[in-house]
Motif scaffolding. Sequence first.
Motif, PDB file in Angstrom:
ATOM      1  N   GLU A   1       4.750  -5.544   4.788  1.00 32.52           N
ATOM      2  CA  GLU A   1       5.374  -4.298   5.248  1.00 32.52           C
ATOM      3  C   GLU A   1       6.707  -4.060   4.558  1.00 32.52           C
ATOM      4  N   SER A   2       7.464  -5.120   4.362  1.00 33.30           N
ATOM      5  CA  SER A   2       8.796  -4.968   3.781  1.00 33.30           C
ATOM      6  C   SER A   2       8.777  -4.657   2.287  1.00 33.30           C
ATOM      7  N   CYS A   3       7.623  -4.739   1.659  1.00 34.80           N
ATOM      8  CA  CYS A   3       7.557  -4.499   0.216  1.00 34.80           C
ATOM      9  C   CYS A   3       7.354  -3.028  -0.125  1.00 34.80           C
ATOM     10  N   VAL A   4       7.191  -2.173   0.884  1.00 39.26           N
ATOM     11  CA  VAL A   4       6.952  -0.745   0.645  1.00 39.26           C
ATOM     12  C   VAL A   4       8.184   0.051   1.057  1.00 39.26           C
ATOM     13  N   GLU A   5       8.631   0.913   0.155  1.00 39.58           N
ATOM     14  CA  GLU A   5       9.779   1.770   0.425  1.00 39.58           C
ATOM     15  C   GLU A   5       9.425   3.195   0.021  1.00 39.58           C
ATOM     16  N   VAL A   6       9.820   4.154   0.833  1.00 37.86           N
ATOM     17  CA  VAL A   6       9.563   5.563   0.538  1.00 37.86           C
ATOM     18  C   VAL A   6      10.898   6.298   0.521  1.00 37.86           C
ATOM     19  N   GLN A   7      11.090   7.112  -0.510  1.00 39.86           N
ATOM     20  CA  GLN A   7      12.290   7.934  -0.630  1.00 39.86           C
ATOM     21  C   GLN A   7      11.856   9.379  -0.823  1.00 39.86           C
ATOM     22  N   GLU A   8      12.522  10.283  -0.138  1.00 38.00           N
ATOM     23  CA  GLU A   8      12.182  11.698  -0.261  1.00 38.00           C
ATOM     24  C   GLU A   8      12.823  12.258  -1.525  1.00 38.00           C
ATOM     25  N   ILE A   9      12.004  12.905  -2.364  1.00 34.17           N
ATOM     26  CA  ILE A   9      12.510  13.576  -3.561  1.00 34.17           C
ATOM     27  C   ILE A   9      12.875  15.013  -3.196  1.00 34.17           C
ATOM     28  N   ASN A  10      11.958  15.702  -2.558  1.00 36.94           N
ATOM     29  CA  ASN A  10      12.215  17.012  -1.975  1.00 36.94           C
ATOM     30  C   ASN A  10      11.277  17.168  -0.782  1.00 36.94           C
ATOM     31  N   GLU A  11      11.187  18.380  -0.246  1.00 38.42           N
ATOM     32  CA  GLU A  11      10.430  18.593   0.988  1.00 38.42           C
ATOM     33  C   GLU A  11       8.980  18.132   0.925  1.00 38.42           C
ATOM     34  N   GLU A  12       8.359  18.221  -0.224  1.00 34.18           N
ATOM     35  CA  GLU A  12       6.927  17.927  -0.351  1.00 34.18           C
ATOM     36  C   GLU A  12       6.624  16.724  -1.246  1.00 34.18           C
ATOM     37  N   GLU A  13       7.648  16.098  -1.816  1.00 39.49           N
ATOM     38  CA  GLU A  13       7.418  14.988  -2.752  1.00 39.49           C
ATOM     39  C   GLU A  13       8.212  13.760  -2.333  1.00 39.49           C
ATOM     40  N   TYR A  14       7.577  12.596  -2.528  1.00 40.72           N
ATOM     41  CA  TYR A  14       8.196  11.325  -2.168  1.00 40.72           C
ATOM     42  C   TYR A  14       8.028  10.329  -3.299  1.00 40.72           C
ATOM     43  N   LEU A  15       8.999   9.460  -3.439  1.00 38.93           N
ATOM     44  CA  LEU A  15       8.907   8.337  -4.369  1.00 38.93           C
ATOM     45  C   LEU A  15       8.487   7.133  -3.542  1.00 38.93           C
ATOM     46  N   VAL A  16       7.373   6.503  -3.915  1.00 38.75           N
ATOM     47  CA  VAL A  16       6.875   5.327  -3.203  1.00 38.75           C
ATOM     48  C   VAL A  16       7.080   4.114  -4.107  1.00 38.75           C
ATOM     49  N   ILE A  17       7.819   3.143  -3.604  1.00 32.98           N
ATOM     50  CA  ILE A  17       8.092   1.913  -4.357  1.00 32.98           C
ATOM     51  C   ILE A  17       7.342   0.780  -3.660  1.00 32.98           C
ATOM     52  N   ILE A  18       6.480   0.102  -4.414  1.00 33.02           N
ATOM     53  CA  ILE A  18       5.719  -1.021  -3.863  1.00 33.02           C
ATOM     54  C   ILE A  18       6.056  -2.260  -4.694  1.00 33.02           C
ATOM     55  N   ARG A  19       6.624  -3.238  -4.040  1.00 34.54           N
ATOM     56  CA  ARG A  19       6.915  -4.515  -4.691  1.00 34.54           C
ATOM     57  C   ARG A  19       5.804  -5.473  -4.279  1.00 34.54           C
ATOM     58  N   PHE A  20       5.212  -6.133  -5.227  1.00 35.82           N
ATOM     59  CA  PHE A  20       4.131  -7.046  -4.887  1.00 35.82           C
ATOM     60  C   PHE A  20       4.370  -8.397  -5.543  1.00 35.82           C
ATOM     61  N   THR A  21       3.726  -9.405  -4.996  1.00 29.80           N
ATOM     62  CA  THR A  21       3.836 -10.769  -5.510  1.00 29.80           C
ATOM     63  C   THR A  21       2.473 -11.173  -6.042  1.00 29.80           C
ATOM     64  N   PRO A  22       2.342 -11.334  -7.359  1.00 30.75           N
ATOM     65  CA  PRO A  22       1.038 -11.759  -7.903  1.00 30.75           C
ATOM     66  C   PRO A  22       0.633 -13.110  -7.325  1.00 30.75           C
ATOM     67  N   THR A  23      -0.663 -13.330  -7.209  1.00 30.70           N
ATOM     68  CA  THR A  23      -1.148 -14.601  -6.659  1.00 30.70           C
ATOM     69  C   THR A  23      -0.925 -15.754  -7.620  1.00 30.70           C
ATOM     70  N   VAL A  24      -0.766 -15.427  -8.904  1.00 32.51           N
ATOM     71  CA  VAL A  24      -0.514 -16.440  -9.917  1.00 32.51           C
ATOM     72  C   VAL A  24       0.798 -16.077 -10.624  1.00 32.51           C
ATOM     73  N   PRO A  25       1.753 -17.011 -10.709  1.00 35.15           N
ATOM     74  CA  PRO A  25       2.989 -16.700 -11.424  1.00 35.15           C
ATOM     75  C   PRO A  25       2.687 -16.264 -12.863  1.00 35.15           C
ATOM     76  N   HIS A  26       3.440 -15.318 -13.347  1.00 34.52           N
ATOM     77  CA  HIS A  26       3.284 -14.786 -14.717  1.00 34.52           C
ATOM     78  C   HIS A  26       1.889 -14.199 -14.925  1.00 34.52           C
ATOM     79  N   CYS A  27       1.388 -13.506 -13.911  1.00 31.68           N
ATOM     80  CA  CYS A  27       0.064 -12.882 -13.972  1.00 31.68           C
ATOM     81  C   CYS A  27       0.031 -11.856 -15.104  1.00 31.68           C
ATOM     82  N   SER A  28      -0.905 -12.021 -16.017  1.00 36.94           N
ATOM     83  CA  SER A  28      -1.000 -11.113 -17.163  1.00 36.94           C
ATOM     84  C   SER A  28      -1.539  -9.744 -16.763  1.00 36.94           C
ATOM     85  N   LEU A  29      -2.135  -9.631 -15.579  1.00 37.22           N
ATOM     86  CA  LEU A  29      -2.690  -8.359 -15.127  1.00 37.22           C
ATOM     87  C   LEU A  29      -1.726  -7.565 -14.248  1.00 37.22           C
TER      88      LEU A  29
END
Length: 102
Positions: free
Chosen positions: A64-92
Motif C-alpha cells: 500500500e505504501s508504494c503507491v502515490e497519487v498526485q493531482e495534475i489537474n481536475e481530470e488528470e493524476y500522476l500515479v507513482i508506483i515503487r516496486f521491489t523486484p523479486t530478484v535483485p538487479h532484475c533485468s526485466l
Amino acid sequence: MQRVSGLLSWTLNRVLWLSGLSEPGAARQLRIMEEKALEVYDLIRTIRDPEKPSTLEELEVVSESCVEVQEINEEEYLVIIRFTPTVPHCSLATLIVGNLHF
C-alpha cells in the motif's frame, strides 16, 4: 455553563471534521489522494507473476505504501508506483515499469 458550551462546540467541530464536512482543503485533498492510491493498489496487488503462482502482493513486490497519487489537474493524476523486484538487479524491471497502463 461556558465550559459545557466550549466542550459542545469542540465535540461538534470534531464530529464535522471526522465526517469530512468541515475538513480543511489541504487535508481533504490529501485524504482524496490517499483513497485514489488505495484504489490503484487494489488494482495492481492481484496481478500474478508470470513465472510464479503468486500475486505481486504475496511476493511483496508492491505494498500500500508504494503507491502515490498526485493531482495534475481536475481530470488528470500522476500515479507513482515503487516496486521491489523479486530478484535483485532484475533485468526485466524496466520492462515491468514500461507496461503498466491504466
